[in-house]
Design a protein around this motif. Structure first.
Motif, PDB file in Angstrom:
ATOM      1  N   ALA A 508      31.948 -41.327 -23.696  1.00 11.87           N
ATOM      2  CA  ALA A 508      32.286 -40.272 -24.479  1.00 11.87           C
ATOM      3  C   ALA A 508      32.567 -40.605 -25.958  1.00 11.87           C
ATOM      4  CB  ALA A 508      33.707 -39.576 -24.089  1.00 11.87           C
ATOM      5  N   ILE A 509      32.859 -41.759 -26.290  1.00 12.59           N
ATOM      6  CA  ILE A 509      32.945 -42.397 -27.740  1.00 12.59           C
ATOM      7  C   ILE A 509      31.460 -42.473 -28.211  1.00 12.59           C
ATOM      8  CG2 ILE A 509      33.474 -44.547 -29.056  1.00 12.59           C
ATOM      9  CD1 ILE A 509      35.641 -45.052 -26.958  1.00 12.59           C
ATOM     10  N   VAL A 510      30.703 -42.779 -27.314  1.00 12.76           N
ATOM     11  CA  VAL A 510      28.977 -42.896 -27.861  1.00 12.76           C
ATOM     12  C   VAL A 510      28.637 -41.637 -28.180  1.00 12.76           C
ATOM     13  CG1 VAL A 510      26.838 -43.777 -27.438  1.00 12.76           C
ATOM     14  CG2 VAL A 510      28.711 -45.356 -26.883  1.00 12.76           C
ATOM     15  N   ASP A 511      28.914 -40.548 -27.224  1.00 12.55           N
ATOM     16  CA  ASP A 511      28.354 -39.107 -27.388  1.00 12.55           C
ATOM     17  C   ASP A 511      29.089 -38.547 -28.807  1.00 12.55           C
ATOM     18  OD1 ASP A 511      27.350 -39.291 -25.029  1.00 12.55           O
ATOM     19  OD2 ASP A 511      28.680 -38.427 -23.891  1.00 12.55           O
ATOM     20  N   HIS A 542      32.591 -51.886 -23.208  1.00 11.31           N
ATOM     21  CA  HIS A 542      32.211 -52.831 -22.038  1.00 11.31           C
ATOM     22  C   HIS A 542      31.177 -52.000 -20.940  1.00 11.31           C
ATOM     23  CE1 HIS A 542      34.936 -55.773 -23.383  1.00 11.31           C
ATOM     24  NE2 HIS A 542      36.053 -54.555 -23.451  1.00 11.31           N
ATOM     25  N   ASP A 543      31.127 -50.634 -21.192  1.00 12.39           N
ATOM     26  CA  ASP A 543      30.475 -49.948 -20.079  1.00 12.39           C
ATOM     27  C   ASP A 543      28.885 -50.270 -20.376  1.00 12.39           C
ATOM     28  OD1 ASP A 543      28.962 -47.632 -19.397  1.00 12.39           O
ATOM     29  OD2 ASP A 543      30.580 -47.199 -18.232  1.00 12.39           O
ATOM     30  N   PRO A 544      27.885 -50.926 -19.340  1.00 15.09           N
ATOM     31  CA  PRO A 544      26.711 -51.034 -19.730  1.00 15.09           C
ATOM     32  C   PRO A 544      25.842 -49.741 -20.093  1.00 15.09           C
ATOM     33  CG  PRO A 544      27.545 -52.039 -17.527  1.00 15.09           C
ATOM     34  CD  PRO A 544      28.513 -51.017 -18.047  1.00 15.09           C
ATOM     35  N   GLU A 545      26.129 -48.799 -19.374  1.00 15.52           N
ATOM     36  CA  GLU A 545      25.292 -47.336 -19.995  1.00 15.52           C
ATOM     37  C   GLU A 545      25.763 -47.141 -21.260  1.00 15.52           C
ATOM     38  OE1 GLU A 545      24.992 -42.803 -18.695  1.00 15.52           O
ATOM     39  OE2 GLU A 545      26.077 -44.125 -17.296  1.00 15.52           O
TER      40      GLU A 545
END
Length: 819
Positions: A508-511, A542-545
């Motif tokens: 959600a942060i990246v979005d 840390h999420d790979p995606e």
């Protein structure tokens, strides 16, 4: 056949287009020229009258000037009247033809018909040149002492013009001027007082001594006007001669300024005027307004000033927009004298922010800004933010600057300070082109680590709700990059603004980051903030995606047409390679707390990128002289300041130097559009512009050098070379708190002979209104008598405000002894 004036007016008004009007005027002008050429005496006055109408419409009329002189020389009164009217409208005191009319004026001033004399006196009062004034003053003086009240009032008004043109004549006419005040005719008394007012305005210090003795006379006359019963001849809405009352009050204001004795003599009658004047009509309001102005200008008692401010408070409740505007404008001027009394009307002033009239809202806002203090900052800031929602877009930047300044000075807590700035950016972040407020908020957030979780969550959800507010987006992207890890935690409990919000997952942060960078209103600056946040988040998420999405986002700008974005993307992409694993954590570590004092010092020392650093005494000798002196950078001597004395030495022109690199450009400023010069390969730590820089000279002392009518000059003093204390940099910073922009601004500086000077060019020639920006100029001096003689500085300021050129001079002698 020549037509009558009324027929010409009818023909012009019947025109449908501007071309038709020009054709009518051209035809009539040709007929008038022909009549003048043929010496048509019968219709000469009619032709001149038509020519005056043509002049009023803005068409050429100079060819009728000589005909006016012929009409003045005529014997018929109606022709003389048209001639004098044409003389006053078609000529000015610079016209050479005016010298031809002096003899006619002199003859008419001695005419047996008082109405002809009145015409000539009126003409003198409108167009007299200095030479004409000297030639006619004897005849004017004769009528000033006349028994005919009609001629006395005309002569008094003519004297206004005469004394403006030739001030040295005043002292010969003091007795006749005093005699005007003994007249029982209100017209003569009114013109006599007006003449005294004009003389005090022309030269208050020089003429005040002549008229101090008339204060009791004026007080007595004003008291008589207040106590007189109904007089049909002078009655206006039930008030006896309000014009005379207003003039007397204006004169008392000038006489009582800085004069304790005169002020004491008029205090009682001013209180009587303030309490006994009827306010239901405009005539009474005009008297009360002038009374308030007088009370606030003289050395009046504190109780009288409170009474005056209460009158203005009553004006604010009036339904007439003009009266409310005048009250707000006057309160803005008197708040410095008695702020507590004005504070009592705060609620009424705040209500004016809801007025439909934009000018009243603007004046109320300026007054509210002046009323802000520690006790009312929260309520008034809320009102200013409410006004920010409905204010015009062109006013929002200046309004935000004022709100930010007030909040910074009086904020009760850091938490409230941050919340208020975030709210402001949420309302009008799209209108802010200056990064100053955004950078201030970033620094404030940095200094309060205990609030990082709360602030980052609040900014994140505010950005997600509205991505069009660019200033808010920039602050949010910076904070996400620095403290993005805090979004993975639950927001603090008990926060009303974050109720129902939970921890934010990495995707959600990246979005939100991606959407803000690709939003239609996003600029290259926004994308630069976003890229910096993206590279920072690679070490915080840390999420790979999510990490893969960040890599793709950075790589997508490697072919950007914006050079700065392309360079960032390439360098950031390289930083993510395995070979930099050992130092990546250090490079992407959170930014240290920014020292704004050092930033401001650096900015002041690099204001003029064309000036070479002057650090030794020999540099003053090496600086080459310019080909032609600049009008904006003048080197003068205190012995011949601003005219007179020896010719000023030419200004020394500083040599050129390369521009200074700002290490915080990524955070606070837009990407540079200029290509970078080739440099040696930089270490990885320099990729993000975060390498440490050489030690900067600590900030010097600040002094206020000038402050008047909203214009302020602050001096920042610094020593560039610790080994040579005789050299000082004086950074002159000008701000404008008034509602009018200052154009064509020029600073001239003068120092004693033992001080050597190099003036850098100014940063501009315009100082925006309402603290919307500042103008800066640096003076580099060497005190050759350092330790023996102090620094002294004389300044001359020139600028244009509303088309009027203003000049003022001041002496600055409060420099610290160490400088």
């Amino acid at each position: 056949m020549s037509i009558k004036l009324r027929d010409l007016i009818r023909n012009v008004r019947a025109c449908k287009t501007a071309a038709e009007e020009r054709a009518v005027i051209a035809k009539e002008s040709a007929l008038i020229r022909t009549a003048f050429k043929d010496q048509d005496k019968q219709y000469r006055h009619r032709n001149v009258a038509k020519l005056l109408f043509i002049h009023m419409l803005g068409y050429p009329s100079h060819f009728g000037q000589m005909e006016c002189l012929k009409l003045i020389a005529a014997n018929n009164f109606s022709e003389k009247r048209i001639g004098y009217l044409g003389l006053m409208l078609l000529l000015n005191d610079q016209e050479e033809v005016l010298t031809l009319v002096t003899n006619s004026l002199k003859n008419d001033l001695n005419h047996v018909n008082p109405f002809v004399v009145g015409l000539s006196l009126t003409a003198v009062g409108n167009i007299a040149s200095p030479d004409m004034a000297r030639d006619l003053i004897t005849d004017i003086d004769k009528h000033l002492k006349s028994d005919n009240d009609y001629l006395r009032k005309k002569a008094a008004l003519a004297c206004v013009r005469v004394f403006r043109q030739v001030p040295e004549l005043v002292e010969d006419f003091i007795d006749p001027i005093h005699a005007l005040l003994k007249s029982r005719n209100h017209a003569v008394l009114l013109t006599g007082i007006q003449l005294i007012i004009e003389l005090l305005i022309i030269d208050h210090e020089g003429h005040i001594g002549y008229f101090n003795s008339i204060v009791p006379t004026l007080v007595k006359e004003l008291r008589n006007l207040l106590s007189n019963n109904y007089t049909p001849e002078y009655d206006v809405s039930g008030i006896v001669d309000p014009f005379l009352q207003v003039n007397i009050l204006s004169c008392l204001r000038l006489l009582g300024k800085d004069n304790d004795e005169a002020s004491e003599a008029m205090n009682d009658v001013l209180a009587q005027v303030a309490t006994n004047t009827e306010t239901s009509k405009n005539a009474g309001n005009a008297i009360l307004y002038e009374c308030v102005s007088t009370i606030m200008s003289i050395q009046s008692e504190s109780g009288l000033k409170v009474l005056a401010i209460n009158i203005l408070g009553r004006f604010l409740l009036n339904r007439d927009n003009n009266i409310r505007y005048v009250a707000l404008n006057t309160l803005s001027k008197v708040i410095a004298d008695d702020a507590p009394a004005v504070q009592r009307h705060r609620n009424t002033i705040v209500d004016c922010l809801k007025d439909p009239d934009a000018s009243i809202r603007q004046r109320a806002l300026e007054l509210i800004y002046a009323l802000v203090n520690e006790t009312n900052i929260q309520s008034l800031a809320r009102e200013m933010l409410n006004y920010l929602v409905v204010s015009p877009n062109d006013q929002k930047p200046a309004l935000c600057s004022r709100i930010a300044d007030a909040v910074e000075r009086y904020a009760p807590t850091q938490r409230w300070h941050i919340d208020t700035l975030i709210t402001m950016l949420s309302i009008t972040g799209s209108s802010l082109t200056d990064e100053h407020i955004s950078s201030s908020l970033i620094v404030l957030i940095q200094k309060n680590p205990d609030m990082h979780v709360y602030v980052v969550h609040k900014l994140f959800w505010a950005l997600k709700e509205d991505m069009s507010q660019l200033a808010l987006a920039h602050v949010t992207l910076w904070c996400i990059g620095e403290y993005g890890r805090a979004l993975g935690q639950d927001p603090p409990s008990g926060e009303e603004t974050l109720q129902g919000k939970t921890a934010v997952d990495d995707n959600a942060i990246v979005d939100v980051l991606t959407m803000s960078m690709r939003h239609p209103v996003a600029t290259d600056v926004t994308k630069a903030y976003g890229l910096t946040a993206a590279i920072k988040l690679t070490s915080r998420l840390h999420d790979p995606e999510a990490l893969s999405a960040l890599n793709q986002l950075i790589s997508s700008y490697k072919n950007s047409l914006a050079v700065d974005l392309q360079q960032r993307a390439v360098e950031f992409n390289s930083l993510l390679e395995d070979r930099w694993d050992s130092i990546r954590g250090e490079v992407l570590a959170p930014m240290p707390v920014i020292d704004m004092a050092r930033v401001r010092t650096r900015q002041s020392q690099s204001l003029s990128i064309t000036a070479a650093p002057i650090s030794t005494s020999s540099d003053f000798d090496k600086a080459p002289a310019p080909a032609a002196p600049s009008t904006s950078n003048t080197l003068l001597d205190l012995d011949d300041i601003f005219g007179g004395g020896a010719k000023p030495a030419p200004t020394l022109a500083p040599a050129a130097m390369p521009p200074t690199v700002d290490i915080l450009a990524d955070i606070f400023s837009a990407p540079s559009a200029q290509p970078a010069a080739p440099t040696a390969p930089a270490p990885v730590n320099d990729i993000m512009g975060m390498m440490s820089t050489p030690a900067v000279q600590p900030p010097g002392q600040h002094i206020r050098g000038y402050e008047k009518n909203g214009l302020a000059m602050d001096l920042e003093l610094s020593k560039p070379n610790p080994n040579d204390p005789s050299i000082t940099y004086i950074s002159c910073m000008f701000t404008n708190a008034s509602t009018y922009q200052l154009d064509n601004f020029v600073l001239q500086a003068a120092f004693p002979k033992y001080i050597r000077l190099i003036m850098d060019p100014p940063s501009g020639t315009v100082i925006p209104a309402n603290m919307g920006g500042r103008l800066t100029q640096v003076a580099k001096i060497q005190n050759t008598c350092y330790g023996e003689k102090p620094i002294m500085m004389r300044i001359k300021l020139e600028f244009t405000i509303n088309g009027t050129k203003i000049e003022d001079m001041a002496t600055i002698s409060n420099f610290p002894s160490s400088y």
